[in-house]
Motif scaffolding. Sequence first.
Motif, PDB file in Angstrom:
ATOM      1  N   LEU A 185      45.593 -21.853  41.321  1.00 28.59           N
ATOM      2  CA  LEU A 185      44.793 -20.960  42.176  1.00 28.59           C
ATOM      3  C   LEU A 185      44.693 -21.484  43.607  1.00 28.59           C
ATOM      4  O   LEU A 185      44.463 -20.707  44.545  1.00 28.59           O
ATOM      5  CB  LEU A 185      43.396 -20.768  41.581  1.00 28.59           C
ATOM      6  CG  LEU A 185      43.307 -19.790  40.402  1.00 28.59           C
ATOM      7  CD1 LEU A 185      41.903 -19.789  39.808  1.00 28.59           C
ATOM      8  CD2 LEU A 185      43.687 -18.371  40.837  1.00 28.59           C
ATOM      9  N   ALA A 186      44.890 -22.777  43.794  1.00 30.46           N
ATOM     10  CA  ALA A 186      44.862 -23.337  45.144  1.00 30.46           C
ATOM     11  C   ALA A 186      46.016 -22.806  45.997  1.00 30.46           C
ATOM     12  O   ALA A 186      45.957 -22.847  47.235  1.00 30.46           O
ATOM     13  CB  ALA A 186      44.927 -24.860  45.084  1.00 30.46           C
ATOM     14  N   ASP A 187      47.059 -22.294  45.342  1.00 29.80           N
ATOM     15  CA  ASP A 187      48.195 -21.726  46.065  1.00 29.80           C
ATOM     16  C   ASP A 187      48.081 -20.213  46.228  1.00 29.80           C
ATOM     17  O   ASP A 187      48.947 -19.596  46.861  1.00 29.80           O
ATOM     18  CB  ASP A 187      49.494 -22.036  45.311  1.00 29.80           C
ATOM     19  CG  ASP A 187      49.780 -23.524  45.220  1.00 29.80           C
ATOM     20  OD1 ASP A 187      49.449 -24.245  46.178  1.00 29.80           O
ATOM     21  OD2 ASP A 187      50.324 -23.954  44.181  1.00 29.80           O
ATOM     22  N   CYS A 188      47.045 -19.622  45.658  1.00 32.20           N
ATOM     23  CA  CYS A 188      46.915 -18.163  45.630  1.00 32.20           C
ATOM     24  C   CYS A 188      46.085 -17.633  46.791  1.00 32.20           C
ATOM     25  O   CYS A 188      45.396 -18.378  47.485  1.00 32.20           O
ATOM     26  CB  CYS A 188      46.303 -17.738  44.292  1.00 32.20           C
ATOM     27  SG  CYS A 188      47.346 -18.140  42.869  1.00 32.20           S
ATOM     28  N   TYR A 189      46.150 -16.314  46.971  1.00 36.24           N
ATOM     29  CA  TYR A 189      45.459 -15.632  48.063  1.00 36.24           C
ATOM     30  C   TYR A 189      44.387 -14.688  47.522  1.00 36.24           C
ATOM     31  O   TYR A 189      44.483 -14.195  46.397  1.00 36.24           O
ATOM     32  CB  TYR A 189      46.449 -14.808  48.887  1.00 36.24           C
ATOM     33  CG  TYR A 189      47.313 -15.616  49.824  1.00 36.24           C
ATOM     34  CD1 TYR A 189      47.098 -15.585  51.202  1.00 36.24           C
ATOM     35  CD2 TYR A 189      48.332 -16.416  49.335  1.00 36.24           C
ATOM     36  CE1 TYR A 189      47.903 -16.321  52.065  1.00 36.24           C
ATOM     37  CE2 TYR A 189      49.134 -17.164  50.179  1.00 36.24           C
ATOM     38  CZ  TYR A 189      48.916 -17.113  51.555  1.00 36.24           C
ATOM     39  OH  TYR A 189      49.702 -17.858  52.400  1.00 36.24           O
ATOM     40  N   GLY A 190      43.384 -14.435  48.352  1.00 36.17           N
ATOM     41  CA  GLY A 190      42.359 -13.465  48.021  1.00 36.17           C
ATOM     42  C   GLY A 190      41.957 -12.698  49.266  1.00 36.17           C
ATOM     43  O   GLY A 190      41.837 -13.286  50.350  1.00 36.17           O
ATOM     44  N   TYR A 191      41.762 -11.388  49.128  1.00 29.39           N
ATOM     45  CA  TYR A 191      41.373 -10.527  50.246  1.00 29.39           C
ATOM     46  C   TYR A 191      40.058  -9.830  49.905  1.00 29.39           C
ATOM     47  O   TYR A 191      39.930  -9.213  48.847  1.00 29.39           O
ATOM     48  CB  TYR A 191      42.457  -9.469  50.504  1.00 29.39           C
ATOM     49  CG  TYR A 191      43.749 -10.038  51.044  1.00 29.39           C
ATOM     50  CD1 TYR A 191      44.066  -9.944  52.396  1.00 29.39           C
ATOM     51  CD2 TYR A 191      44.659 -10.672  50.190  1.00 29.39           C
ATOM     52  CE1 TYR A 191      45.265 -10.464  52.895  1.00 29.39           C
ATOM     53  CE2 TYR A 191      45.854 -11.201  50.672  1.00 29.39           C
ATOM     54  CZ  TYR A 191      46.145 -11.093  52.029  1.00 29.39           C
ATOM     55  OH  TYR A 191      47.330 -11.616  52.506  1.00 29.39           O
ATOM     56  N   GLY A 192      39.082  -9.928  50.800  1.00 25.74           N
ATOM     57  CA  GLY A 192      37.796  -9.283  50.581  1.00 25.74           C
ATOM     58  C   GLY A 192      37.092  -9.000  51.887  1.00 25.74           C
ATOM     59  O   GLY A 192      37.440  -9.581  52.925  1.00 25.74           O
ATOM     60  N   ASP A 193      36.089  -8.125  51.835  1.00 28.33           N
ATOM     61  CA  ASP A 193      35.389  -7.739  53.061  1.00 28.33           C
ATOM     62  C   ASP A 193      33.888  -7.990  53.011  1.00 28.33           C
ATOM     63  O   ASP A 193      33.222  -7.975  54.040  1.00 28.33           O
ATOM     64  CB  ASP A 193      35.606  -6.250  53.344  1.00 28.33           C
ATOM     65  CG  ASP A 193      34.825  -5.369  52.367  1.00 28.33           C
ATOM     66  OD1 ASP A 193      33.806  -4.772  52.776  1.00 28.33           O
ATOM     67  OD2 ASP A 193      35.195  -5.311  51.190  1.00 28.33           O
ATOM     68  N   HIS A 194      33.338  -8.212  51.808  1.00 27.03           N
ATOM     69  CA  HIS A 194      31.884  -8.219  51.628  1.00 27.03           C
ATOM     70  C   HIS A 194      31.445  -9.527  50.994  1.00 27.03           C
ATOM     71  O   HIS A 194      32.216 -10.142  50.240  1.00 27.03           O
ATOM     72  CB  HIS A 194      31.490  -7.028  50.737  1.00 27.03           C
ATOM     73  CG  HIS A 194      30.034  -6.795  50.622  1.00 27.03           C
ATOM     74  ND1 HIS A 194      29.250  -7.423  49.664  1.00 27.03           N
ATOM     75  CD2 HIS A 194      29.193  -5.997  51.344  1.00 27.03           C
ATOM     76  CE1 HIS A 194      28.000  -7.011  49.808  1.00 27.03           C
ATOM     77  NE2 HIS A 194      27.930  -6.151  50.805  1.00 27.03           N
ATOM     78  N   PRO A 195      30.203  -9.968  51.268  1.00 25.00           N
ATOM     79  CA  PRO A 195      29.716 -11.198  50.634  1.00 25.00           C
ATOM     80  C   PRO A 195      29.831 -11.210  49.118  1.00 25.00           C
ATOM     81  O   PRO A 195      29.960 -12.271  48.507  1.00 25.00           O
ATOM     82  CB  PRO A 195      28.257 -11.262  51.088  1.00 25.00           C
ATOM     83  CG  PRO A 195      28.256 -10.599  52.425  1.00 25.00           C
ATOM     84  CD  PRO A 195      29.248  -9.469  52.288  1.00 25.00           C
ATOM     85  N   SER A 196      29.813 -10.035  48.487  1.00 22.62           N
ATOM     86  CA  SER A 196      29.963  -9.983  47.030  1.00 22.62           C
ATOM     87  C   SER A 196      31.370 -10.396  46.591  1.00 22.62           C
ATOM     88  O   SER A 196      31.610 -10.654  45.410  1.00 22.62           O
ATOM     89  CB  SER A 196      29.642  -8.585  46.495  1.00 22.62           C
ATOM     90  OG  SER A 196      30.557  -7.628  46.996  1.00 22.62           O
ATOM     91  N   ASP A 197      32.301 -10.471  47.548  1.00 19.39           N
ATOM     92  CA  ASP A 197      33.656 -10.935  47.232  1.00 19.39           C
ATOM     93  C   ASP A 197      33.770 -12.457  47.300  1.00 19.39           C
ATOM     94  O   ASP A 197      34.812 -13.005  46.925  1.00 19.39           O
ATOM     95  CB  ASP A 197      34.670 -10.329  48.218  1.00 19.39           C
ATOM     96  CG  ASP A 197      34.774  -8.824  48.104  1.00 19.39           C
ATOM     97  OD1 ASP A 197      34.757  -8.317  46.971  1.00 19.39           O
ATOM     98  OD2 ASP A 197      34.867  -8.147  49.151  1.00 19.39           O
ATOM     99  N   LEU A 198      32.726 -13.116  47.760  1.00 20.83           N
ATOM    100  CA  LEU A 198      32.794 -14.570  47.944  1.00 20.83           C
ATOM    101  C   LEU A 198      33.164 -15.324  46.671  1.00 20.83           C
ATOM    102  O   LEU A 198      34.005 -16.238  46.726  1.00 20.83           O
ATOM    103  CB  LEU A 198      31.479 -15.094  48.518  1.00 20.83           C
ATOM    104  CG  LEU A 198      31.395 -16.607  48.741  1.00 20.83           C
ATOM    105  CD1 LEU A 198      32.494 -17.084  49.678  1.00 20.83           C
ATOM    106  CD2 LEU A 198      30.016 -16.983  49.290  1.00 20.83           C
TER     107      LEU A 198
END
Length: 227
Positions: free
Chosen positions: A180-193
Motif C-alpha cells: 500500500l505504500a506504493d499505491c495511490y488514493g484520491y479524495g476531496d473530503h476529510p471523511s476520505d482521510l
Amino acid sequence: MPDTPRRLVFSDVDETLISGKSLFDFLDFYFAARHGTDGALHAAGTRRRIAALVAGGAPREVGNRAYYEAWRGERLDVVTAWGTEWFAQRSATPGFYVPATRTALSEHREAGDRVVLVSGSFPAVVDPVAADIGACHVLCTRPEARDGILTGAVAGEPCIGEGKRRVVRELAEGYPDIDLADCYGYGDHPSDLPMLAEVGHPVVVGGSAELLAAIPGARVLPVGAVV
C-alpha cells in the motif's frame, strides 16, 4: 491490462471523480420520476432529515444510514435500472466528471495500475461510473435487500470514514505482492482521510485545507475546467 498490476489506485467518487453528489442527485432523479409529486416530497424530506443530522453534529456514517432508509420498499432491480438511466443522462452533460481526476485515473490504467472506486454511494450509481472509466473494483455501501426489495438498512457497514480504511485493507489482502505504500488514493473530503492515510501517495482533489493539514505532503489536483 496485465494480470499482475503494479499498484492499486483508490478513488472516492462524489466531488472527487464526478463533480456532483451522486447520492442526492439520484435520490431526486429516481423518486420524482417513479413516484411523481409524492416522490419529490419524499426526496426533499430525506434531504432535510440528513441536513438536520449533520447540523446536529451526527457522524457522516449516521447520515449515510438515514439516506438508505429512504429506499425502503423499492425494488432493487428497478433502482438499478434507473441508476443506469441516471448515468446515461448525467454523463452526457458537460462537467459530469472532474477532468483532472478522470485524466489521472486513465493514466494510471495505461501504466498498468488497477483502479478501485471507494464510495459511500451504492452500486446503482457507482457501477455505471466504474464501467465507464475502467475501474476493476467497486468498494461501496451496499443496501440490504430481501426477496429483491430494499429494506432500508445497510448490509454491513457504510463505506464512509473508517469504513473506507477497512475496505481498502481488505482488498489489499488479495494483492499480497502490492505494498500500500506504493499505491495511490484520491479524495476531496476529510471523511476520505482514513483511506488516504493507508496509501503512500495521497492526492487531495480540490485542495481541502483540513485534508492538507492532516496530510501536508499530499499532491493537490484542481477541480479545473469541465470535461
